[in-house]
Design an enzyme around this catalytic site. Structure first.
Site, PDB file in Angstrom:
ATOM      1  N   GLY A 300     -15.671  -0.250   1.502  1.00  0.00           N
ATOM      2  CA  GLY A 300     -14.573   0.682   1.264  1.00  0.00           C
ATOM      3  C   GLY A 300     -13.987   0.387  -0.106  1.00  0.00           C
ATOM      4  N   CYS A 369      15.464   1.723  -1.503  1.00  0.00           N
ATOM      5  CA  CYS A 369      16.594   0.892  -1.126  1.00  0.00           C
ATOM      6  C   CYS A 369      16.070  -0.281  -0.319  1.00  0.00           C
ATOM      7  CB  CYS A 369      17.568   1.698  -0.283  1.00  0.00           C
ATOM      8  SG  CYS A 369      18.764   2.485  -1.302  1.00  0.00           S
TER       9      CYS A 369
HETATM   10  C1  LIG Z   1     -11.708  -2.154   6.603  1.00  0.00           C
HETATM   11  C2  LIG Z   1     -13.069  -2.092   7.136  1.00  0.00           C
HETATM   12  C3  LIG Z   1     -14.138  -1.876   6.264  1.00  0.00           C
HETATM   13  C4  LIG Z   1     -13.985  -1.777   4.774  1.00  0.00           C
HETATM   14  O1  LIG Z   1     -13.603  -2.982   4.215  1.00  0.00           O
HETATM   15  P1  LIG Z   1     -13.527  -3.128   2.621  1.00  0.00           P
HETATM   16  O2  LIG Z   1     -12.927  -4.470   2.420  1.00  0.00           O
HETATM   17  O3  LIG Z   1     -12.651  -2.043   2.130  1.00  0.00           O
HETATM   18  O4  LIG Z   1     -14.914  -3.021   2.090  1.00  0.00           O
HETATM   19  C5  LIG Z   1     -15.395  -1.747   6.810  1.00  0.00           C
HETATM   20  N1  LIG Z   1     -15.595  -1.838   8.147  1.00  0.00           N
HETATM   21  C6  LIG Z   1     -14.580  -2.035   9.003  1.00  0.00           C
HETATM   22  C7  LIG Z   1     -14.871  -2.103  10.449  1.00  0.00           C
HETATM   23  C8  LIG Z   1     -13.294  -2.190   8.541  1.00  0.00           C
HETATM   24  O5  LIG Z   1     -12.300  -2.411   9.406  1.00  0.00           O
END
Ligand SMILES: *Cc1c(COP(=O)(O)O)cnc(C)c1O
Length: 439
Positions: A300, A369
């Site tokens: 991600g 705030c």
């Molecule tokens: C958050 C998450 C990802 C992505 O993680 P990154 O650190 O953004 O690469 C992938 N798989 C699962 C199950 C996640 O919870």
């Protein structure tokens, strides 16, 4: 867009123009601020496409077969990003019915979607089945039983992966560590719970178990915990085979590769990591007498983080002698809650004077705030005055997707940059948007 002699800051897509103004993806940030206003989220979509292609080609070369990356949409979720993922031939990870709806609204092909979540409701399950989601990542006994029943009502058999915890601690922050035994996600291999759930999944008529999933954490700069996790996972696959005769076809090793937020973060070579991981998976499969599974990764952050930047306008600059200098901007924790949540460190640049030496340590504060409404402490920037533009780099992941309307502050717009052109991807929220659901 970047020529050879331009000065870059942290990443190749952040440059300084001859006029001293900061440029992003080859575009003047001052022009973008003038056109769209601030605060403003910018995304270098050429960078996003490059990263997708890198993961796709490296995984195909290293693992072969159908091994591929799934973009974890929770890092940055909008219709426009799912259109890019569809065009790039990516698969995606969805973690909620809202993400599912967003992807579907963008026309993303649902057979390439994986549906996560440690507590899917019956309504979520029905929604995902009706949308034709390709694969569920099932998390619990309750979910398996509910999915079997709801799929049965529709006369379908749903493909799933079972999420398990391999007991790996990747030495990252506790709040973003999820592969340990003590986790709200998945079932532990170590206690025998994972094997029991695998047996249950195999016994259910409307569930087609395809393999297993684990996710060990986030912002990890070392391939070793992934190698450790794949060793645990392949010996688990062997145990399941011995106990049931079932051989997993797919192994999803989750996301979490690190991203460079500041000069002190290491450079991480994704291609090298993928090669090392492939070698480890193949060896572990062989030593367990198993065929090499199809491997999935779920990046991600490393797909979108350094493709993002946030622009703010400086309002007040307050020096408290003997303490610190507060630089307040027109955004804050509603558009970037990560400093408040995790003390995440960012690189901040005075975008109006990007050519000047960063001569001042400042605390960048938001307009809420709330004393904890900070974006950075001890950030070194060229001394700003009211009206200067401030850029916070590497905000592509977990900023827009974590944004809130705290203090009734509208969310900033999202602008996509590609080949020197800008295009609005998400409109700025209006005050009317804020009261839309108020009766
Ligand atoms: C958050 C998450 C990802 C992505 O993680 P990154 O650190 O953004 O690469 C992938 N798989 C699962 C199950 C996640 O919870």
């Amino acid at each position: 867009m970047t020529n050879c002699c331009e000065k870059t800051i942290l990443h190749g897509n952040v440059t300084v123009g001859d006029n001293g103004l900061l440029r992003f993806a080859g575009v003047d940030t001052a022009d973008l601020a003038a056109k769209y206003g601030t605060p403003l989220y910018l995304f270098d979509t050429d960078r996003i496409r490059e990263r997708c292609k890198l993961y796709q080609s490296e995984m195909k070369a290293a693992f072969g077969g159908d091994s591929r990356p799934l973009y974890a949409g929770k890092a940055f979720c909008t219709k426009a990003i799912y259109r890019i993922m569809a065009e790039c031939g990516m698969s995606v990870d969805l973690v909620s019915p809202g993400e599912l709806f967003t992807a579907k609204s963008a026309g993303f092909p649902m057979e390439r979607a994986f549906f996560h979540g440690n507590n899917k409701t019956d309504a979520d399950i029905a929604l995902a089945l009706d949308a034709g989601v390709g694969c569920f990542v099932c998390d619990s006994r309750e979910e398996l039983v509910a999915l079997d029943r709801i799929a049965g009502e529709r006369g379908v058999c749903q493909k799933i992966l079972l999420r398990v915890t391999p007991g790996i601690d990747p030495h990252t922050f506790a709040a973003v560590t999820t592969g340990k035994v003590d986790s709200k996600f998945g079932s532990p291999i170590a206690t025998g719970a994972a094997l029991e759930l695998a047996k249950l999944a195999l016994s259910l008529e409307h569930i087609d178990l395809d393999g297993f999933h684990c996710h060990i954490g986030s912002q990890i700069f070392d391939v070793t915990p992934y190698v450790d996790a794949s060793n645990v996972m392949l010996s688990f696959i062997k145990d399941v085979k011995d106990a049931t005769g079932f051989t997993a076809k797919t192994l999803n090793l989750g996301g979490g590769f690190g991203v460079r937020y500041t000069e002190s973060d290491p450079e991480f070579d994704y291609a090298e990591a993928i090669k090392a991981l492939a070698k480890a998976v193949k060896e572990a499969a062989q030593s367990n007498g198993l065929p090499t599974p199809t491997v999935l990764l779920e990046p991600g952050r490393s797909i979108v983080a350094d493709a993002g930047m946030t622009l703010y306008t400086v309002g007040t600059v307050k020096e408290i002698p003997g303490f610190r200098t507060y630089v307040s901007v027109d955004g804050g924790m509603p558009d970037n809650p990560r400093y408040a949540l995790y003390r995440s460190v960012y690189t901040v640049v005075n975008a109006t004077h990007a050519d000047k030496a960063p001569d001042r340590a400042v605390t960048v504060a938001g307009r809420c705030c709330e004393s904890g409404d900070l974006i950075a402490e001890g950030a070194r920037i060229a001394t700003p005055v009211r009206g200067d533009l401030l850029a916070v780099l590497v905000t592509g992941a977990y900023n827009y997707s974590m944004a809130s309307n705290y203090n009734r502050i509208p969310r900033p717009p999202v602008v996509f940059l590609s080949e020197g052109k800008d295009a609005l991807a998400v409109r700025r929220e209006s005050f009317e948007d804020l009261v839309r659901n108020d009766l």
